[in-house]
Design a protein around this motif. Sequence first.
Motif, PDB file in Angstrom:
ATOM      1  N   GLU A 238      87.393  25.285  12.959  1.00 27.66           N
ATOM      2  CA  GLU A 238      87.629  25.896  11.254  1.00 27.66           C
ATOM      3  C   GLU A 238      89.029  24.881  10.627  1.00 27.66           C
ATOM      4  O   GLU A 238      89.796  25.026  11.124  1.00 27.66           O
ATOM      5  N   GLY A 239      88.445  25.200   9.436  1.00 21.59           N
ATOM      6  CA  GLY A 239      90.021  24.344   8.744  1.00 21.59           C
ATOM      7  C   GLY A 239      90.639  25.391   8.384  1.00 21.59           C
ATOM      8  O   GLY A 239      90.659  26.743   8.264  1.00 21.59           O
ATOM      9  N   ILE A 240      92.403  25.500   8.577  1.00 19.35           N
ATOM     10  CA  ILE A 240      92.863  26.037   7.797  1.00 19.35           C
ATOM     11  C   ILE A 240      93.162  26.800   6.660  1.00 19.35           C
ATOM     12  O   ILE A 240      93.718  25.374   5.493  1.00 19.35           O
ATOM     13  N   ASP A 241      93.389  27.519   6.332  1.00 20.41           N
ATOM     14  CA  ASP A 241      93.829  27.993   4.795  1.00 20.41           C
ATOM     15  C   ASP A 241      94.635  27.409   3.830  1.00 20.41           C
ATOM     16  O   ASP A 241      95.501  27.693   5.025  1.00 20.41           O
ATOM     17  N   ASP A 242      95.194  27.036   2.958  1.00 21.08           N
ATOM     18  CA  ASP A 242      95.831  26.691   2.186  1.00 21.08           C
ATOM     19  C   ASP A 242      97.248  27.957   1.632  1.00 21.08           C
ATOM     20  O   ASP A 242      98.007  27.409   1.950  1.00 21.08           O
ATOM     21  N   GLN A 243      96.405  28.634   1.904  1.00 23.98           N
ATOM     22  CA  GLN A 243      98.159  29.803   1.640  1.00 23.98           C
ATOM     23  C   GLN A 243      98.021  29.834   3.090  1.00 23.98           C
ATOM     24  O   GLN A 243      99.690  30.401   3.303  1.00 23.98           O
ATOM     25  N   VAL A 244      97.558  29.874   4.248  1.00 25.27           N
ATOM     26  CA  VAL A 244      98.549  30.380   5.345  1.00 25.27           C
ATOM     27  C   VAL A 244      99.478  29.181   6.278  1.00 25.27           C
ATOM     28  O   VAL A 244     100.430  29.495   5.747  1.00 25.27           O
ATOM     29  N   ILE A 245      98.480  27.813   5.299  1.00 22.46           N
ATOM     30  CA  ILE A 245      99.689  26.464   5.715  1.00 22.46           C
ATOM     31  C   ILE A 245     101.039  26.672   5.000  1.00 22.46           C
ATOM     32  O   ILE A 245     102.578  27.277   5.343  1.00 22.46           O
ATOM     33  N   SER A 251     107.454  30.070   5.989  1.00 22.72           N
ATOM     34  CA  SER A 251     108.236  30.480   6.866  1.00 22.72           C
ATOM     35  C   SER A 251     109.730  29.426   8.052  1.00 22.72           C
ATOM     36  O   SER A 251     110.417  30.030   8.441  1.00 22.72           O
ATOM     37  N   GLN A 252     108.933  28.888   7.577  1.00 23.72           N
ATOM     38  CA  GLN A 252     109.649  27.401   8.723  1.00 23.72           C
ATOM     39  C   GLN A 252     110.849  27.521   7.604  1.00 23.72           C
ATOM     40  O   GLN A 252     111.711  27.068   8.379  1.00 23.72           O
TER      41      GLN A 252
END
Length: 420
Positions: A238-245, A251-252
């Motif tokens: 499953e792809g990673i949501d843009d908001q999560v990225i 955070s980084q």
Amino acid sequence: MTDSQQLTPVSYHLRQFNKYAHLDMPASKNGNLTIIGENAVGKTTLANCFFPMLIDGAIATPSFNAAKGTDKISQSATTRNSARDTRTFESMLLGWGPGAMKVRTGYTYMRLAASKRQVILGIGAHRATGDTRKPTWWFVVISDDPSRQLNLQTTDSTGACLDKAAFLKANGDLGADLHLFESALDYRDFVASRIYGFSNGETLGKLANVYRLLASPILTSGNAKFSPIKAALQNAQEGIDDQVIQAVANSQREVNRNLGLLDRLKHGQDRLQKLQNTIFWGNLNHLNELILSRYSDTHAAYEQAQIDAAQAQQKVTKYADQIKLLQENIQNNQAHLDQLRDAQIQQKSIRQQRALYQTQIDTETKRLQTYQYYQDQLTTLTAKQQELQDQQNDLAVQQDQLQRHQLSPLQAQISTQRPT
């Protein structure tokens, strides 16, 4: 509830399945299982009794046959039977060739374990040649206690495999930990969420299809394309949501700013430590000129006095130990001396007794000599007496002879000559 903790295979089991009436294979500590043998002895067939069938529960023919190509890999999350495939689930259960059975009930299952749980994944089935009914049941056992002994019953006392109803009854003590399913899709959806931690069963189905191709010998022939497999692996995840990225990126960045600030703070602390060391050593040198030199001399003399006192104490202890040892030796020697004195007294008494006995021996010797003398005299006199007795006897014989031969004739003659 989903538990995505990694599980490691512990063992693999077959009961009345394929060529095996009873087979238990333990895995290595890291979960690997290596099957070694000559070509065409059944290594792949044995592996297909577990993989990928127990992963997603699919018993269609692609689970037991080599893939024909990689072009249609991502079109479906499920597998379907193909008339071109020679091996089927029924032939895997009953076997093939001269030793194939007509009717059989069998089980295949494997045990997995993690630090906080243990799992059993398995399939039970009954097949009869020519029978349209094909009972199959999928089962999962999940226990949150990794040290619990999960006794799965698949056979009766004679070694015959249990049917579905008997299987449920025999494993009733497992309670809610035992989950039974009527279809492969229900089994796949359950293990996808509860065992592997996927959001749905389709993801697990796609990955299982890819793994079927990865385990197929077509990749070693050099004709199959690998790019569809790579694309299928990407599509299966499953792809990673843009908001999560974006949240992770923010955070980084915050972490990077904090790391920079910490680095600057550490640099400032290092400078402060250097200043503190410089001030400390400067003050210490000034104090050394005023006070510490005399204190150092006094302290050195005190430490030397302590060393001398410790050495003297060691000597005192050593001498005390020597005195104690000498006292023990004196006591031992005194006891030995007393023993020697007693022995000397005993020897003196023995010498006196020996002198007394010697006197008695001398007296008795003299008496024995006197007795021997008289005994010799007695022997001599006895011999003389015997000699005299012999002479007397000889004289008596001579007298008798004289009496008979000389005197008696003379007396008779005299008597005849006497006048009347």
